[in-house]
Scaffold this motif. Sequence first.
Motif, short mmCIF file in Angstrom:
data_model
loop_
_atom_site.label_atom_id
_atom_site.label_comp_id
_atom_site.label_asym_id
_atom_site.label_seq_id
_atom_site.Cartn_x
_atom_site.Cartn_y
_atom_site.Cartn_z
N ILE A 87 0.84 -1.20 0.00
CA ILE A 87 0.00 0.00 0.00
C ILE A 87 0.87 1.25 0.00
N ARG A 88 0.53 2.19 -0.90
CA ARG A 88 1.24 3.46 -1.01
C ARG A 88 2.74 3.24 -1.26
N ASP A 89 3.10 2.09 -1.88
CA ASP A 89 4.52 1.75 -2.11
C ASP A 89 5.32 1.74 -0.81
N ARG A 90 4.63 1.41 0.30
CA ARG A 90 5.25 1.62 1.61
C ARG A 90 5.23 0.39 2.51
N TYR A 91 4.07 -0.26 2.63
CA TYR A 91 3.99 -1.39 3.55
C TYR A 91 3.00 -2.43 3.03
N ASP A 92 3.27 -3.69 3.37
CA ASP A 92 2.42 -4.80 2.92
C ASP A 92 1.17 -4.89 3.78
N THR B 273 -5.75 0.30 -2.18
CA THR B 273 -5.98 -0.43 -0.94
C THR B 273 -6.66 -1.76 -1.20
N LEU B 274 -6.52 -2.29 -2.40
CA LEU B 274 -7.06 -3.60 -2.73
C LEU B 274 -6.29 -4.21 -3.90
N TYR B 275 -6.67 -5.44 -4.26
CA TYR B 275 -6.06 -6.12 -5.41
C TYR B 275 -7.11 -6.24 -6.50
N ASP B 276 -6.80 -5.76 -7.69
CA ASP B 276 -7.76 -5.75 -8.80
C ASP B 276 -7.53 -6.96 -9.70
N ASP B 277 -8.48 -7.90 -9.65
CA ASP B 277 -8.38 -9.09 -10.50
C ASP B 277 -9.46 -9.08 -11.58
N HIS B 278 -10.06 -7.90 -11.81
CA HIS B 278 -11.16 -7.83 -12.77
C HIS B 278 -10.90 -6.77 -13.85
N TYR B 279 -10.76 -5.52 -13.45
CA TYR B 279 -10.61 -4.43 -14.42
C TYR B 279 -9.20 -4.40 -15.02
#
Length: 344
Positions: free
Chosen positions: A92-97, A142-148
């Motif tokens: 997230i935000r290229d900062r933390y998992d 803040t999520l993982y996009d597996d659709h768009y």
Amino acid sequence: MSKKLLLPTSIVGSLPKPAWLAPPEKLWSPWKLEGDQLLEGKQDALRIALQQQHLAGVDIISDGEQTRQHFVTTFIEHLSGVNFENRKIVKIRDRYDASVPVVVGEVARQKAVFVEDAKFLRKLTEKPIKWALPGPMTMVDTLYDDHYKSREKLAWEFAKLLNEEARELQDAGVDIIQFDEPAFNVFFDEVNDWGMAALERATEGLKCETAVHVCYGYGIKANNDWKKTLGSEWRQYEEIFPKIQASNIDIVSLECHNSNVPLNLIELVRGKKVMVGAIDVATNTIETPEEVADTLRSTLQFVDIENLYPSTNCGMAPLSRNVASGKLSALSAGAEIIRKEFGM
């Protein structure tokens, strides 16, 4: 505000939750109650947050985010097309998992998310109220996009859904709708390519005031560690303020106190109302009223006093309730010092 109060104070978003509602001093804190008891508990916590702000002399009231676990994911929870069971780890935000939900289909808003909470708060106070929503880009981050399979496409979908919610919040009596976009401080190219446009889509048709909150994050270790890498001058705002200046957003919320942001960058949004962060949320040290006044005073060469809105740097969910209360009182007292200096 209707009486043209000088330096109207407000918080950015969250306040600590009572320990009987959720484990304190942490983000994504799980609820301790269920069903009807949880609904009652959230409303009781909202009453407490309101009383806390009233006692501290805060002028623009927020819900303290008492009815949501997190400033982004609670809105996403209410959308179809998102799977919260099979999560993925993303940075997230290229900062933390973080373990986040997955977009598995077309996203849609089935019902209002915060509107009943806003109506409840509106009945409890005659003061202006401000409601925070996550911004489209920060939701995407803040999520993982597996659709768009496209951050931009997903942001535009979220913008439409946020606009639906914002219009209903406005109708419920909310005076200011604030969109939280900490991602704006990281993904500059995307902000300028489509992020600002998506945010304006989220505000389309609103007659109430709108705000965008762009900060350096909660006072958690991952954010504090990142700040240490930014050097003696934090110039991220320089990349995005011109786009915000040209937008129809009314208020810009930024981080000032105990930050390395060059205050002259505020000049880039001259003419906008500015929520100046005069309270550091990354420390348990309670500011003195004089420290708050110093921060506000130092910004006055870059923002007209009638456009200055004293605030916190970010949300205070990870702090203790006593520390948060002390900081709120310091914010109000610091603003009062400046009002007296101007004879108001």
